[in-house]
Design an enzyme around this catalytic site. Structure first.
Site, PDB file in Angstrom:
ATOM      1  N   GLU A   1       0.861  -1.191   0.000  1.00 51.31           N
ATOM      2  CA  GLU A   1       0.000   0.000   0.000  1.00 51.31           C
ATOM      3  C   GLU A   1       0.884   1.223   0.000  1.00 51.31           C
ATOM      4  OE1 GLU A   1      -1.334   3.283   1.184  1.00 51.31           O
ATOM      5  OE2 GLU A   1      -1.803   2.351   3.096  1.00 51.31           O
TER       6      GLU A   1
ATOM      7  N   CYS B   1      -2.481   8.762   4.074  1.00 50.13           N
ATOM      8  CA  CYS B   1      -2.387   8.131   2.745  1.00 50.13           C
ATOM      9  C   CYS B   1      -3.670   8.303   1.946  1.00 50.13           C
ATOM     10  CB  CYS B   1      -2.019   6.654   2.878  1.00 50.13           C
ATOM     11  SG  CYS B   1      -3.213   5.687   3.825  1.00 50.13           S
TER      12      CYS B   1
END
Length: 616
Positions: free
Chosen positions: A324, A359
């Site tokens: 990720e 994020c």
């Protein structure tokens, strides 16, 4: 006689309100209460799963009015010139010294992985009741100590208590409680439809069983020191694995305390602490860790450059990875949004929470031209009022905390200056901030940059800082095109009054996650989380997060009725080795295929007749 004037329009309207309230509020509330208190919460029939009171001391550094010595340049760094084998922890908001930690050596990594593997051999046999009890014990401790835990996260990351409560505690409690309520169901053997063959389907049952991999690992980023650390631990332990977590060198102090919290819960339940290990080191030793043959899975959360190194190292042992990476998440604002003030609140929270170090934070607001000017006017008024500081140390009201370090300040300022040079308007911020109380703290001004277009670097590169970037689109199609134009594809949001239009836009966006008329709720809802394009691959979170840490074992068996009568699968004589009659063998197999897969009944009946004759 009393005259009664019935207004049927009013009655119908009131009936509509009552019906909507019952269906939209009462029924969901009843279902929620049922799920919470009758299916997942401990009662007299499952006392084994009840939380156990946990005693675990809060560190002095996280207590109110703590006065630690401050570091001053050039000592405001995690890697000191004096000791290259140790990590120095300090508070990014105040530069107060938190401690020095010896890096985990390669020999220590070997031992930790070995201990974790040994502990996992018995843990994989543990019941779901024991695993739920462990998670409930952690959840109860976090609930009962929210403010103290938030202060630990704030002290090591520089964020505000509110940001820690929402971005650390709330999402961790959600993951704990969701796993308690739904994790067992996700890991039960999954019954599958089995073969489409008519004959095989009559004989065989098929299922997938989820078995723990062994020792898994997570390499997690610093922006959410509690949640990023505890999330992988929750899923690993509940799926029957042991886990070795490598935390960022930026948050060793808090990571050590949070892992100590997990160890305290394991001890309290008489479970081996070796199931959870913590590693911290500098990049030169990280390759040894990611290439370790004792790891069966790696979850990596971080940047693209580091991901290249992780994947290269992991490939030596063919260790599977979930990656990720960053995002350039967009919010598409359509022209029928009625309440721009309410929307601006979401945009502010999505951009400036944790000083933009998120994020799935909002990196681009792409607004259709009709409402662009009105939205910019609202944002311009609000961004200028944001206050910076450390709310665990100051009595003042604080909106935004510090960034984790100042090592990206030059780059963020460059991105802003590049945009302004190419025609963007800088309405607020755009540079580092010298705090009057904490001049060495890592503060960057809340920034509002408008009239941004796709030719500017800031429209394509991840900022990961407190910069609200607003772009104008001629229509919805252009907004979608702008959103999809960058290399990232982690998350997006779309806002509009017409749900069908919003849904159509969601289907066109190239990303792993989309929220319609909301921001980032796909993460809170425990859906599989991950991106596409250069935002990484693989998923963690939700059911996929649990099953992804398991070996999916496919198992086929005879149907119970056949087993009861002793009927077993056997090789028919016409195709048994050595083949006695090639022509008869071919006739048998071809008839078997026709009987199994042909949709014409007369063909199937004819094939059954030929099978009965042994293929002749």
């Amino acid at each position: 006689m009393i005259a009664i004037d019935l207004n049927f329009a009013d009655i119908q309207w009131q009936y509509h309100i009552l019906t909507t309230f019952f269906v939209g509020v009462i029924l969901p509330l009843l279902y929620y209460l049922y799920q919470r208190y009758f299916t997942s919460t401990p009662n007299k029939y499952n006392k084994l799963e009840a939380a156990i009171k946990l005693d675990y001391a809060i560190p002095d550094e996280a207590k109110p009015h703590w006065k630690g010595r401050r570091l001053h340049p050039p000592h405001v760094t995690v890697r000191t010139a004096e000791d290259r084998a140790s990590i120095q922890s300090y508070c990014p908001a105040t530069t107060q010294y938190l401690g020095t930690f010896a890096c985990t050596t390669r020999e220590q990594m070997d031992l930790q992985i070995e201990k974790a593997a040994f502990a996992q051999k018995s843990w994989k046999e543990s019941s779901f009741a024991v695993r739920k009890q462990l998670l409930r014990t952690l959840a109860q401790f976090i609930l009962d100590n929210q403010q103290d835990i938030a202060r630990v996260a704030c002290r090591d990351s520089g964020k505000t208590k509110l940001d820690a409560s929402m971005g650390e505690i709330m999402v961790t409690l959600e993951k704990l409680n969701w796993t308690i309520a739904h994790g067992e169901r996700a890991l039960r053997p999954s019954t599958r439809s089995g073969p489409s063959s008519l004959l095989m389907g009559l004989m065989k049952n098929a299922e997938v069983r989820y078995e723990p991999l062994g020792v898994v690992s997570a390499i997690v980023s610093w922006n959410y020191p509690l949640h990023n650390l505890l999330g992988p631990i929750i899923l690993a332990l509940f799926s029957g694995n042991a886990i070795v977590v490598k935390c960022s060198e930026q948050v060793v102090w808090s990571s050590a305390w949070f892992v100590g919290m997990v160890h305290a819960a394991l001890r309290r339940l008489e479970i081996c602490e070796d199931l959870v290990q913590l590693v911290y080191c500098f990049p030169e030793d990280a390759d040894y860790f990611t290439a370790h043959p004792g790891l069966q899975h790696i979850t990596f959360i971080g940047s693209k450059p580091v991901a290249h190194k992780v994947l290269q190292s992991a490939s030596k042992e063919l260790t599977p990875c979930v990656i990720e990476l960053g995002g350039k998440d967009s919010v598409i604002v359509m022209d029928d949004v009625s309440d721009l003030k309410a929307l601006s609140s979401i945009l502010m929270r999505g951009t400036f929470q944790s000083a933009g170090q998120n994020c799935i934070g909002i990196e681009r607001v792409i607004c259709v031209a009709n409402v662009y000017d009105s939205l910019v006017e609202i944002l311009n008024e609000r961004v200028g009022k944001l206050r910076l500081g450390s709310d665990i140390d100051q009595l003042d009201e604080i909106d935004m905390g510090a960034m984790i370090s100042d090592n990206r300040f030059d780059e963020i300022e460059r991105l802003v200056q590049d945009a302004v040079a190419k025609g963007a308007r800088l309405l607020h911020g755009g540079k580092r901030y010298l705090h009057p109380n904490y001049p060495q703290g890592h503060y960057f001004e809340p920034t509002l940059l408008v009239d941004v277009n796709s030719t500017m670097d800031i429209a394509n590169q991840e900022v990961f800082g407190p910069v609200l970037t607003v772009m104008k689109a001629g229509d919805v199609d252009e907004a979608v095109k702008i959103s999809n134009s960058c290399e990232y594809g982690l998350g997006n949001s779309v806002f509009g009054a017409n749900f069908q239009r919003c849904n159509d836009v969601a289907n066109q966006l190239e990303s792993g996650n989309v929220a319609i008329n909301d921001f980032a709720t796909f993460y809170v809802c425990q859906l599989p989380f991950g991106g596409c394009k250069k935002s990484g691959f693989g998923k963690f979170g939700g059911e996929e997060g649990l099953t992804g840490l398991c070996n999916s074992k496919s198992v086929v068996m005879d149907k119970p009725l056949l087993r009861a009568f002793g009927v077993k699968t056997a090789i028919p004589p016409p195709i048994d080795y050595p083949i006695a009659d090639d022509k008869r063998a071919w006739g048998f197999v071809s008839s078997l295929n026709t009987a199994s897969y042909d949709n014409r009944i007369w063909k199937v009946m004819k094939s059954f007749k030929k099978l009965a004759k042994g293929g002749a």
